[in-house]
Design a protein around this motif. Structure first.
Motif, mmCIF file in Angstrom:
data_model
loop_
_atom_site.group_PDB
_atom_site.id
_atom_site.type_symbol
_atom_site.label_atom_id
_atom_site.label_comp_id
_atom_site.label_asym_id
_atom_site.label_seq_id
_atom_site.Cartn_x
_atom_site.Cartn_y
_atom_site.Cartn_z
ATOM 1 N N ASP A 1 0.821 -1.216 0.000
ATOM 2 C CA ASP A 1 0.000 0.000 0.000
ATOM 3 C C ASP A 1 0.850 1.260 0.000
ATOM 4 N N TRP A 2 2.003 1.190 0.640
ATOM 5 C CA TRP A 2 2.825 2.401 0.823
ATOM 6 C C TRP A 2 4.284 1.993 0.876
ATOM 7 N N GLY B 1 0.818 -0.478 -8.911
ATOM 8 C CA GLY B 1 -0.383 -0.042 -8.190
ATOM 9 C C GLY B 1 -0.140 0.271 -6.729
ATOM 10 N N ILE B 2 1.116 0.525 -6.350
ATOM 11 C CA ILE B 2 1.416 0.942 -4.973
ATOM 12 C C ILE B 2 0.883 2.359 -4.801
ATOM 13 N N ARG B 3 -0.051 2.528 -3.893
ATOM 14 C CA ARG B 3 -0.845 3.755 -3.847
ATOM 15 C C ARG B 3 -0.026 5.016 -3.582
ATOM 16 N N GLU B 4 0.984 4.920 -2.728
ATOM 17 C CA GLU B 4 1.829 6.082 -2.452
ATOM 18 C C GLU B 4 3.289 5.657 -2.375
ATOM 19 N N TYR B 5 4.149 6.566 -2.808
ATOM 20 C CA TYR B 5 5.580 6.309 -2.791
ATOM 21 C C TYR B 5 6.288 7.585 -2.352
ATOM 22 N N PHE B 6 7.120 7.478 -1.301
ATOM 23 C CA PHE B 6 7.866 8.623 -0.788
ATOM 24 C C PHE B 6 9.367 8.374 -0.951
ATOM 25 N N ASP C 1 -5.731 4.259 -13.219
ATOM 26 C CA ASP C 1 -4.652 4.973 -13.900
ATOM 27 C C ASP C 1 -3.356 4.754 -13.127
ATOM 28 N N ARG C 2 -2.515 3.866 -13.608
ATOM 29 C CA ARG C 2 -1.287 3.505 -12.910
ATOM 30 C C ARG C 2 -0.164 4.503 -13.196
ATOM 31 N N THR C 3 -0.393 5.764 -12.895
ATOM 32 C CA THR C 3 0.641 6.791 -12.991
ATOM 33 C C THR C 3 0.604 7.626 -11.718
ATOM 34 N N TYR C 4 1.756 8.157 -11.357
ATOM 35 C CA TYR C 4 1.862 8.932 -10.125
ATOM 36 C C TYR C 4 1.685 10.428 -10.372
ATOM 37 N N VAL C 5 1.125 11.079 -9.355
ATOM 38 C CA VAL C 5 1.037 12.534 -9.311
ATOM 39 C C VAL C 5 1.917 13.012 -8.159
ATOM 40 N N PRO C 6 2.848 13.935 -8.404
ATOM 41 C CA PRO C 6 3.694 14.435 -7.310
ATOM 42 C C PRO C 6 2.859 15.144 -6.252
#
Length: 262
Positions: free
Chosen positions: A96-97, A122-127, A146-151
């Motif tokens: 998940d994170w 599909g990992i919901r958040e990445y830091f 949508d498997r793309t990240y938003v900063p």
């Protein structure tokens, strides 16, 4: 494949990543930052009784993907028991994170390769916590489809993790984790805080005991003074009684000496 065969397959998968798969060792700054956040997150979810597995450098296996081992990872709604690896097909869900801690060297793996891969998985958040530069970056999926990240953008220096329900802040060379306006502490900080409270309580009890003894001494001194006053009053009363008796005797003798009338 039956349960026994599946268990054998899971057991046969390596529980360690090779040196080639790992980033070069990054020293105490990397380890300290990672262990601090790991300790804080584990204690927080355990205290909240939130069912969550919080791990560090655990080999992760996604179907059709090369294994990888994030510095920190969180998976909700699973048993928090210790593991040697995370096999998505066996556990029934993915991560998940994730947080990677970077303290030097080439950032491409964390900032480019991992961003693309984690979004694709599909990992919901990445830091990304860049301890060397004292910077934090965060990414969140646009949507489940949508498997793309938003900063992520910081707000007053804090990055919000909707997945964890927490906020992260880098201040100097240290990472701080917030639950609302409450700063979450790691175990050693909580122990130090508890020791400080216990010391304050000890000093308070000591001061109260001293005040109690001072009050007892003052009351004892006052009681002695009152006894002396009572004794003086008793002596004065006795003197008055003796004086009245002496006066009565003298009056009686005077009456005897007076001449009688004929």
């Amino acid at each position: 494949m039956g349960p026994e065969e599946r268990a054998q397959v899971v057991e046969s998968l390596p529980a360690e990543v090779t040196y080639r798969e790992m980033s070069p060792p990054e020293g105490d700054l990397h380890q300290d930052a990672k262990h601090r956040v790991l300790d804080v997150l584990r204690h927080h979810f355990r205290h909240r009784r939130r069912k969550a597995y919080v791990g560090s450098e655990l080999p992760v296996y996604y179907p059709g993907e090369r294994r990888f081992a994030p510095d920190l990872l969180v998976v909700f709604d699973v048993e928090p028991h210790p593991r040697e690896k995370w096999l998505v097909s066996h556990e029934g869900k993915g991560l998940d994170w994730v947080m990677e801690v970077h303290s030097g060297g080439n950032r491409k793996k964390d900032a480019v390769v991992n961003v693309e891969r984690n979004a694709r998985l599909g990992i919901r958040e990445y830091f990304i916590y860049d301890a060397g530069r004292e910077r934090l970056e965060g990414f969140r999926l646009k949507s489940a489809k949508d498997r793309t990240y938003v900063p992520l953008r910081s707000k007053q220096g804090r990055f919000t993790s909707k997945v964890l329900g927490l906020e992260f802040e880098v201040r100097g060379d240290k990472m701080f984790v917030w639950a609302g306006e409450t700063l979450l502490l790691e175990s050693t900080e909580m122990i130090d805080q508890l020791k400080a409270r216990m010391e304050k309580a000890r000093l308070r009890r000591q001061a109260e005991a001293k005040r109690r003894k001072d009050t007892e001494r003052r009351l004892a001194s006052e009681a002695r003074r009152l006894r002396k006053i009572e004794q003086a009053l008793e002596e004065a009363n006795q003197w008055r009684k003796d004086a009245e008796q002496q006066l009565a005797k003298m009056k009686a003798e005077l009456r005897k000496l007076r001449p009688r009338k004929h």
